[in-house]
Design a protein around this motif. Structure first.
Motif, short mmCIF file in Angstrom:
data_model
loop_
_atom_site.label_atom_id
_atom_site.label_comp_id
_atom_site.label_asym_id
_atom_site.label_seq_id
_atom_site.Cartn_x
_atom_site.Cartn_y
_atom_site.Cartn_z
N THR A 263 44.60 20.09 20.44
CA THR A 263 43.32 20.48 19.86
C THR A 263 43.47 20.81 18.38
OG1 THR A 263 42.54 21.37 21.98
CG2 THR A 263 41.43 22.16 19.98
N ALA A 264 44.53 21.54 18.05
CA ALA A 264 44.79 21.88 16.65
C ALA A 264 45.01 20.62 15.81
CB ALA A 264 46.00 22.80 16.55
N ALA A 265 45.72 19.64 16.38
CA ALA A 265 45.97 18.39 15.67
C ALA A 265 44.67 17.64 15.41
CB ALA A 265 46.94 17.52 16.46
N LEU A 266 43.79 17.59 16.41
CA LEU A 266 42.51 16.91 16.26
C LEU A 266 41.65 17.59 15.19
CD1 LEU A 266 41.57 16.16 19.98
CD2 LEU A 266 42.20 14.49 18.22
N ASN A 267 41.68 18.92 15.16
CA ASN A 267 40.92 19.64 14.14
C ASN A 267 41.44 19.32 12.75
OD1 ASN A 267 39.23 20.85 15.97
ND2 ASN A 267 40.39 22.76 16.09
N GLY A 268 42.76 19.18 12.64
CA GLY A 268 43.34 18.81 11.35
C GLY A 268 42.90 17.43 10.89
N ILE A 269 42.83 16.49 11.83
CA ILE A 269 42.40 15.13 11.51
C ILE A 269 40.93 15.11 11.11
CG2 ILE A 269 42.03 12.82 12.47
CD1 ILE A 269 44.49 13.34 14.26
N PHE A 270 40.09 15.81 11.90
CA PHE A 270 38.66 15.87 11.57
C PHE A 270 38.44 16.53 10.21
CE2 PHE A 270 37.70 16.08 16.39
CZ PHE A 270 37.72 14.69 16.46
N GLY A 271 39.17 17.61 9.95
CA GLY A 271 39.01 18.33 8.68
C GLY A 271 39.44 17.51 7.48
N PHE A 272 40.34 16.56 7.70
CA PHE A 272 40.79 15.70 6.60
C PHE A 272 39.66 14.82 6.11
CE2 PHE A 272 42.56 11.63 5.13
CZ PHE A 272 43.39 12.08 4.11
N PHE A 273 38.81 14.36 7.04
CA PHE A 273 37.71 13.47 6.67
C PHE A 273 36.44 14.24 6.30
CE2 PHE A 273 40.42 10.79 9.35
CZ PHE A 273 40.56 9.68 8.53
N ILE A 274 36.16 15.32 7.03
CA ILE A 274 34.96 16.13 6.77
C ILE A 274 35.39 17.59 6.75
CG2 ILE A 274 32.65 16.77 7.54
CD1 ILE A 274 32.47 14.11 8.99
N ASP A 275 35.26 18.23 5.61
CA ASP A 275 35.70 19.61 5.45
C ASP A 275 34.97 20.54 6.43
OD1 ASP A 275 37.17 21.72 4.20
OD2 ASP A 275 35.31 22.29 3.18
N GLY A 276 35.75 21.31 7.17
CA GLY A 276 35.17 22.28 8.09
C GLY A 276 34.81 21.75 9.45
N LEU A 277 34.93 20.44 9.66
CA LEU A 277 34.58 19.86 10.97
C LEU A 277 35.70 20.11 11.97
CD1 LEU A 277 32.62 18.13 12.67
CD2 LEU A 277 33.92 16.12 11.92
N THR A 278 35.34 20.65 13.12
CA THR A 278 36.31 20.90 14.19
C THR A 278 35.76 20.39 15.51
OG1 THR A 278 35.43 23.09 14.75
CG2 THR A 278 37.14 22.99 13.04
N ILE A 279 36.62 20.24 16.47
CA ILE A 279 36.17 19.80 17.79
C ILE A 279 35.29 20.86 18.44
CG2 ILE A 279 38.16 20.73 19.09
CD1 ILE A 279 38.08 18.10 20.72
N GLN A 280 35.52 22.15 18.09
CA GLN A 280 34.66 23.22 18.61
C GLN A 280 33.23 23.05 18.13
OE1 GLN A 280 37.69 23.62 17.35
NE2 GLN A 280 38.76 25.43 18.17
N LYS A 281 33.05 22.72 16.84
CA LYS A 281 31.71 22.55 16.28
C LYS A 281 31.02 21.34 16.89
CE LYS A 281 32.44 24.85 11.83
NZ LYS A 281 32.41 24.70 10.36
#
Length: 397
Positions: A263-281
């Motif tokens: 989950t942490a890895a996915l959040n890092g990938i999402f945040g790389f493309f869109i600042d602040g985007l997480t799987i939780q959001k």
């Protein structure tokens, strides 16, 4: 208006689960309606009577005593760790599994647990019209949690067909472990925690019957009892139980670490493309329609939807800690549905825990039934949590 939304929510959740069912013609609607009525009566009893609260607290006290006994053994080996005010999840929730499995295997050895399975399973089966073993398992999870309950009935699981075996995997998404009830109670009101526990287990039975309906013949509708010649001596039995428990602890630990890290890895990938985007959001946006169907207003609905996303992507502890800080400013209905929804293990990590448990107590071939049906486990876990929260919401405004 919000009360009507709450009722509509029950119908919507059940409708979605029905659409996901691969065998719609086999769904036992009589059993489902019976369970719903039974749940309404239980919820009224526990939320509206002092006797109901006293009974639940009495039963919970017994399992708290079991955890205290387990902690004695853990403290003997890890005295410095158990002396801390805050004990890590590994020691507080996982390590007690070793003793709990052993304790109930002792009850099985002397025929006590088998007798309980037969009697309690018969009672719930008569009420719901569903098979005995599944009926008992739903009640057993109310006290032991998913992985411990699976371990206790591992002999029975090894003797049933794969399609029926999947039912137990689906049901296992919707429980908590008795070892962490105390942690929940330190963050949120005890009343809704104790109401959620039995509702989750009954709804697990209900949703599993819709999502994976299986016809069980009278010959199969029995509790498997090993022949006397299959039984080992007492000390071999308890020693084996302890080893099974220890293996399970480390398998579950590995799965939890892996899924949280993913989950942490996915959040890092999402945040790389869109600042602040997480799987939780992302999940909070997805869940917002269901939050409104819990009978919540705009701001409260979005907040509870966010908690839903946090729980699914990480675990209920993270969400409960967030709720703890906000609970004093929330209306009673919002608190009731939020706490009820969060009181279960239904998240991605739990899928790993269930697969790991099946893999540790059954063959690789049998455990693969879980890997092939992950989506059913996730649908079940979310549907049970929503349905339980919606039932409680009907009684608290």
């Amino acid at each position: 208006m919000y009360f009507l939304l709450n009722i509509l929510g029950v119908l919507v959740v059940m409708g979605i689960v029905y659409l996901c069912s691969p065998n719609k013609r086999r769904v036992n609607w009589k059993a489902i309606l019976t369970l719903l009525v039974f749940e309404l009566l239980i919820t009224w009893f526990m939320l509206s009577t002092k006797i109901g609260a006293w009974v639940i607290n009495l039963i919970a006290s017994f399992f708290t005593w079991l955890i205290e006994c387990a902690n004695e053994g853990i403290s003997f080996v890890f005295p410095s760790i158990m002396a801390n005010e805050q004990v890590d999840f590994f020691f507080s929730a996982l390590m007690p599994i070793i003793f709990i499995i052993t304790f109930f295997d002792v009850l099985s050895y002397f025929g006590i647990l088998t007798w309980i399975i037969d009697k309690v399973g018969w009672l719930i089966s008569k009420i719901s019209g569903l098979p005995k073993l599944e009926s008992f398992f739903s009640i057993q999870m109310m006290f032991l949690g998913n992985t411990e309950a699976l371990a206790v009935i591992r002999t029975q699981l090894g003797a049933i067909k794969d399609q029926r075996l999947l039912t137990f995997g689906i049901m296992s998404m919707s429980s908590i472990s008795g070892s962490i009830i105390g942690a929940y109670l330190s963050m949120v009101p005890a009343t809704y925690v104790f109401v959620a526990i039995p509702l989750n287990c009954l709804n697990a039975l209900l949703i599993a019957n819709m999502l994976n309906p299986v016809e069980v013949s009278k010959q199969e509708d029995v509790v498997y009892v090993p022949a006397k010649e299959e039984r080992k001596d007492f000390f071999s039995t308890i020693s084996n139980s302890m080893l099974v428990g220890a293996k399970m602890v480390f398998v579950i630990m590995a799965m939890v670490i892996g899924y949280v890290a993913l989950t942490a890895a996915l959040n890092g990938i999402f945040g790389f493309f869109i600042d602040g985007l997480t799987i939780q959001k992302i999940f909070s946006i997805i869940f917002s329609p269901f939050a409104f169907l819990l009978g919540l207003s705009g701001n409260d609905a979005m907040y509870v939807a966010q908690l839903m996303g946090i729980k699914l992507a990480t675990n209920e502890f993270v969400a409960l800690l967030d709720l703890k800080d906000q609970i004093s400013s929330l209306p009673p209905h919002t608190v009731a549905v939020a706490v009820t929804y969060l009181t279960s293990f239904a998240n991605f990590s739990t899928v790993g825990m269930i697969y790991g448990t099946f893999n540790s107590i059954l063959s690789d071939e049998k455990s693969n039934i879980i890997g092939r049906n992950v989506w059913k486990l996730l649908v079940s876990g979310m549907a049970v949590s929503l349905l339980s929260a919606m039932v409680v919401g009907l009684f608290v405004w």
